[in-house]
Design a protein around this motif. Sequence first.
Motif, PDB file in Angstrom:
ATOM      1  N   ARG A  14       0.871  -1.220  -0.027  1.00  0.00           N
ATOM      2  CA  ARG A  14       0.130   0.013   0.037  1.00  0.00           C
ATOM      3  C   ARG A  14       0.933   1.302  -0.041  1.00  0.00           C
ATOM      4  NH1 ARG A  14      -0.617   4.743   2.458  1.00  0.00           N
ATOM      5  NH2 ARG A  14      -0.547   3.792   4.747  1.00  0.00           N
ATOM      6  N   GLN A  18       1.987   2.672  -3.563  1.00  0.00           N
ATOM      7  CA  GLN A  18       1.244   3.967  -4.202  1.00  0.00           C
ATOM      8  C   GLN A  18       2.381   4.846  -4.616  1.00  0.00           C
ATOM      9  OE1 GLN A  18      -0.644   5.358  -0.526  1.00  0.00           O
ATOM     10  NE2 GLN A  18       1.163   6.573   0.256  1.00  0.00           N
ATOM     11  N   PHE A  49      -8.403   1.586  -1.018  1.00  0.00           N
ATOM     12  CA  PHE A  49      -9.562   1.773  -2.045  1.00  0.00           C
ATOM     13  C   PHE A  49      -9.815   3.299  -1.908  1.00  0.00           C
ATOM     14  CE2 PHE A  49     -10.030  -2.749  -0.588  1.00  0.00           C
ATOM     15  CZ  PHE A  49     -10.439  -3.283  -1.880  1.00  0.00           C
ATOM     16  N   THR A  50      -8.795   4.096  -2.823  1.00  0.00           N
ATOM     17  CA  THR A  50      -8.748   5.282  -3.116  1.00  0.00           C
ATOM     18  C   THR A  50      -9.122   5.609  -4.597  1.00  0.00           C
ATOM     19  OG1 THR A  50      -6.553   4.978  -3.619  1.00  0.00           O
ATOM     20  CG2 THR A  50      -7.048   5.868  -1.316  1.00  0.00           C
ATOM     21  N   SER A  51      -9.426   6.806  -4.951  1.00  0.00           N
ATOM     22  CA  SER A  51      -9.769   7.109  -6.221  1.00  0.00           C
ATOM     23  C   SER A  51      -8.522   6.746  -7.347  1.00  0.00           C
ATOM     24  CB  SER A  51     -10.085   8.590  -6.463  1.00  0.00           C
ATOM     25  OG  SER A  51      -9.699   8.956  -7.768  1.00  0.00           O
ATOM     26  N   PRO A  52      -8.989   5.859  -8.446  1.00  0.00           N
ATOM     27  CA  PRO A  52      -7.885   5.676  -9.233  1.00  0.00           C
ATOM     28  C   PRO A  52      -7.141   6.656  -9.978  1.00  0.00           C
ATOM     29  CG  PRO A  52     -10.134   4.673  -9.945  1.00  0.00           C
ATOM     30  CD  PRO A  52     -10.241   5.404  -8.504  1.00  0.00           C
ATOM     31  N   ARG A  53      -7.735   7.887  -9.986  1.00  0.00           N
ATOM     32  CA  ARG A  53      -7.225   8.839 -10.405  1.00  0.00           C
ATOM     33  C   ARG A  53      -6.256   9.360  -9.605  1.00  0.00           C
ATOM     34  NH1 ARG A  53     -11.370  13.113 -12.341  1.00  0.00           N
ATOM     35  NH2 ARG A  53     -12.801  11.129 -12.457  1.00  0.00           N
ATOM     36  N   ALA A  54      -6.232   9.471  -8.368  1.00  0.00           N
ATOM     37  CA  ALA A  54      -5.506   9.769  -7.153  1.00  0.00           C
ATOM     38  C   ALA A  54      -4.312   8.919  -7.137  1.00  0.00           C
ATOM     39  CB  ALA A  54      -6.251  10.031  -5.957  1.00  0.00           C
ATOM     40  N   ILE A  55      -4.545   7.654  -7.054  1.00  0.00           N
ATOM     41  CA  ILE A  55      -3.484   6.808  -6.743  1.00  0.00           C
ATOM     42  C   ILE A  55      -3.901   5.559  -7.908  1.00  0.00           C
ATOM     43  CG2 ILE A  55      -2.622   5.092  -5.209  1.00  0.00           C
ATOM     44  CD1 ILE A  55      -2.402   7.684  -4.045  1.00  0.00           C
ATOM     45  N   ASN A  82     -12.864   7.512   2.371  1.00  0.00           N
ATOM     46  CA  ASN A  82     -14.223   8.170   2.121  1.00  0.00           C
ATOM     47  C   ASN A  82     -15.453   6.797   2.175  1.00  0.00           C
ATOM     48  OD1 ASN A  82     -13.896   7.184  -0.451  1.00  0.00           O
ATOM     49  ND2 ASN A  82     -14.234   9.045  -1.519  1.00  0.00           N
ATOM     50  N   ARG A  84     -16.966   5.900  -0.254  1.00  0.00           N
ATOM     51  CA  ARG A  84     -17.005   5.130  -1.748  1.00  0.00           C
ATOM     52  C   ARG A  84     -16.115   3.866  -1.244  1.00  0.00           C
ATOM     53  NH1 ARG A  84     -17.849   2.162  -4.936  1.00  0.00           N
ATOM     54  NH2 ARG A  84     -17.195   2.123  -6.869  1.00  0.00           N
ATOM     55  N   GLY A  85     -14.950   4.352  -0.700  1.00  0.00           N
ATOM     56  CA  GLY A  85     -13.586   3.325  -0.674  1.00  0.00           C
ATOM     57  C   GLY A  85     -14.134   2.193   0.430  1.00  0.00           C
ATOM     58  N   ARG A  88     -16.411  -0.009  -1.283  1.00  0.00           N
ATOM     59  CA  ARG A  88     -15.395  -1.054  -2.012  1.00  0.00           C
ATOM     60  C   ARG A  88     -14.646  -2.087  -1.315  1.00  0.00           C
ATOM     61  NH1 ARG A  88     -11.265   2.184  -5.135  1.00  0.00           N
ATOM     62  NH2 ARG A  88     -10.931   0.400  -6.018  1.00  0.00           N
ATOM     63  N   ASN A 111      -4.230  16.162   0.006  1.00  0.00           N
ATOM     64  CA  ASN A 111      -4.084  14.450  -0.196  1.00  0.00           C
ATOM     65  C   ASN A 111      -5.350  14.087  -0.645  1.00  0.00           C
ATOM     66  OD1 ASN A 111      -2.757  12.009  -0.078  1.00  0.00           O
ATOM     67  ND2 ASN A 111      -3.520  11.872   1.941  1.00  0.00           N
ATOM     68  N   LEU A 112      -6.479  14.581   0.053  1.00  0.00           N
ATOM     69  CA  LEU A 112      -7.777  14.072   0.188  1.00  0.00           C
ATOM     70  C   LEU A 112      -8.861  14.962  -0.464  1.00  0.00           C
ATOM     71  CD1 LEU A 112      -7.776  12.468   3.756  1.00  0.00           C
ATOM     72  CD2 LEU A 112      -7.296  11.256   1.311  1.00  0.00           C
TER      73      LEU A 112
HETATM   74  N1  COA Z   1     -12.552   4.762  -4.799  1.00  0.00           N
HETATM   75  C1  COA Z   1     -12.803   4.699  -6.348  1.00  0.00           C
HETATM   76  N2  COA Z   1     -13.190   5.988  -6.776  1.00  0.00           N
HETATM   77  C2  COA Z   1     -13.612   7.142  -6.177  1.00  0.00           C
HETATM   78  C3  COA Z   1     -13.608   6.744  -4.640  1.00  0.00           C
HETATM   79  C4  COA Z   1     -12.633   5.722  -4.212  1.00  0.00           C
HETATM   80  N3  COA Z   1     -12.708   5.787  -2.907  1.00  0.00           N
HETATM   81  N4  COA Z   1     -13.632   8.122  -4.278  1.00  0.00           N
HETATM   82  C5  COA Z   1     -14.078   8.843  -5.247  1.00  0.00           C
HETATM   83  N5  COA Z   1     -13.993   8.115  -6.198  1.00  0.00           N
HETATM   84  C6  COA Z   1     -14.330   8.659  -7.652  1.00  0.00           C
HETATM   85  C7  COA Z   1     -15.843   9.070  -7.859  1.00  0.00           C
HETATM   86  O1  COA Z   1     -16.800   8.079  -7.856  1.00  0.00           O
HETATM   87  C8  COA Z   1     -15.848  10.103  -8.876  1.00  0.00           C
HETATM   88  O2  COA Z   1     -15.631   9.437 -10.143  1.00  0.00           O
HETATM   89  P1  COA Z   1     -16.536   9.883 -11.464  1.00  0.00           P
HETATM   90  O3  COA Z   1     -15.238  11.275 -11.885  1.00  0.00           O
HETATM   91  O4  COA Z   1     -16.313   8.809 -12.528  1.00  0.00           O
HETATM   92  O5  COA Z   1     -17.634  10.227 -11.287  1.00  0.00           O
HETATM   93  C9  COA Z   1     -14.214  10.591  -8.839  1.00  0.00           C
HETATM   94  O6  COA Z   1     -13.525   9.772  -8.127  1.00  0.00           O
HETATM   95  C10 COA Z   1     -14.358  12.092  -7.932  1.00  0.00           C
HETATM   96  O7  COA Z   1     -14.939  11.738  -6.847  1.00  0.00           O
HETATM   97  P2  COA Z   1     -14.764  12.971  -5.510  1.00  0.00           P
HETATM   98  O8  COA Z   1     -15.619  12.447  -4.506  1.00  0.00           O
HETATM   99  O9  COA Z   1     -15.123  14.387  -6.113  1.00  0.00           O
HETATM  100  O10 COA Z   1     -13.402  12.694  -5.213  1.00  0.00           O
HETATM  101  P3  COA Z   1     -12.060  13.980  -5.406  1.00  0.00           P
HETATM  102  O11 COA Z   1     -11.557  13.811  -6.936  1.00  0.00           O
HETATM  103  O12 COA Z   1     -12.345  14.945  -4.676  1.00  0.00           O
HETATM  104  O13 COA Z   1     -10.862  12.804  -4.344  1.00  0.00           O
HETATM  105  C11 COA Z   1     -10.407  11.321  -3.035  1.00  0.00           C
HETATM  106  C12 COA Z   1     -11.228  12.706  -3.063  1.00  0.00           C
HETATM  107  C13 COA Z   1     -10.350  11.133  -1.213  1.00  0.00           C
HETATM  108  C14 COA Z   1     -11.213  10.200  -3.212  1.00  0.00           C
HETATM  109  C15 COA Z   1      -9.002  11.386  -3.335  1.00  0.00           C
HETATM  110  O14 COA Z   1      -8.358  12.627  -3.137  1.00  0.00           O
HETATM  111  C16 COA Z   1      -8.128  10.093  -3.015  1.00  0.00           C
HETATM  112  O15 COA Z   1      -8.541   8.980  -3.194  1.00  0.00           O
HETATM  113  N6  COA Z   1      -7.001  10.366  -2.372  1.00  0.00           N
HETATM  114  C17 COA Z   1      -6.285   9.387  -1.840  1.00  0.00           C
HETATM  115  C18 COA Z   1      -4.945   9.886  -1.783  1.00  0.00           C
HETATM  116  C19 COA Z   1      -3.905   8.727  -1.206  1.00  0.00           C
HETATM  117  O16 COA Z   1      -4.143   7.842  -1.116  1.00  0.00           O
HETATM  118  N7  COA Z   1      -2.659   9.381  -0.624  1.00  0.00           N
HETATM  119  C20 COA Z   1      -1.779   8.568  -0.016  1.00  0.00           C
HETATM  120  C21 COA Z   1      -2.138   7.912   1.108  1.00  0.00           C
HETATM  121  S1  COA Z   1      -2.122   8.884   2.663  1.00  0.00           S
END
Ligand code: COA
Length: 316
Positions: A14, A18, A49-55, A82, A84-85, A88, A111-112
């Motif tokens: 993890r 990441q 289980f974070t956003s696949p765009r973020a990680i 969050n 959603r995570g 999942r 980060n979030l």
């Molecule tokens: N898993 C998968 N997809 C997720 C998700 C999750 N946990 N949370 C949000 N999404 C998706 C939403 O469904 C949405 O998808 P879409 O654009 O296809 O509709 C998109 O991501 C944006 O959702 P939103 O709630 O606006 O998220 P955001 O872009 O503001 O990002 C977090 C917020 C928290 C999800 C993101 O910043 C994140 O995952 N951060 C983790 C960072 C990390 O792991 N750092 C290292 C560890 S400390």
Amino acid sequence: MQKTRLYLHEVATRDGFQNEGVFIPTDEKVALIDALSDCGYAKIEATSFTSPRAIPALRDAEEVMHRIVRKPGVEYTVLVPNVRGAERALSCGVDEINLVMSVSETHNRANLRMTRDASFEQLKAVADSVKGSELAINVSLSTVFGCPMEGDIEADDVLSWVDRYARLDVRGITLCDTTGMAYPSQVEALLKDVKTRFPSLMLTAHFHNTRGLGLANVLAAINAGIDRFDASLGGLGGCPYAPGASGNICTEELVHMLELMGYDTGVSLQHCLACSAELPRLVGHDIPSQILKAGPRLALHPAPDYVRDLEKPQVR
Ligand code: COA
Ligand code: ZN
């Protein structure tokens, strides 16, 4: 005399993965986690289980969780930011959800992408929704010993965040030094304070070795009565949204030190080193582990020939 037991949590797949530029194939992640399951860890943080765009590196979290072979006695946890995570994670039947937020407002936003209060609302909703079930909730508080953008965080702020989560009846709290800003006297004082005020919380310390203080901080945490530590195989790790972040304390260095000092970690150094040796191939670069390079303390070297020759009588 019975050895003091310490509990180690492996976070390489993890916190480690990441922060890697390459996507490590799912097959390789599954094989590594399965090998880690035989090392003797109390807990393995398998993925997030974070956003696949973020990680993007951990976008295969569901598949990983469904394919690993779970070993009885090892807890499998995942990082969740969050609701959603958490949904999942629940669909994969994890043993623990490790919720994450930062005690620094700036780092939480970076980060979030939300305020700390918004994070708390999300994480509270998760904790409330699983109350009474078998599922354990841990909360990892980032930047507890300093934020790379805000600087020092007041101990009272940290204590008040711990208190807010303790009131939600979470099982444990992990105090995270996200970018290696912690130093031993600070660690000992803060962790003693947290442990005294929240004796029933399962506390874990999470250090990064960014400034070479990682293992010194572990010893300070042990002095404060902490018995659980996150560590990352090979010393991989770091938060991609914390400027200047670098690797966690290295598992094999931690196990090596604790074993020499007579602690019982349950973890096999030999198994760890075998797993760690695979990492440079997986991540495509050298890894920080000193023990992988140098070998354990008693991995001896043959003496050079001239040492033996010196024993012969010298004729001048
Ligand atoms: N898993 C998968 N997809 C997720 C998700 C999750 N946990 N949370 C949000 N999404 C998706 C939403 O469904 C949405 O998808 P879409 O654009 O296809 O509709 C998109 O991501 C944006 O959702 P939103 O709630 O606006 O998220 P955001 O872009 O503001 O990002 C977090 C917020 C928290 C999800 C993101 O910043 C994140 O995952 N951060 C983790 C960072 C990390 O792991 N750092 C290292 C560890 S400390
Ligand atoms: Zn970390």
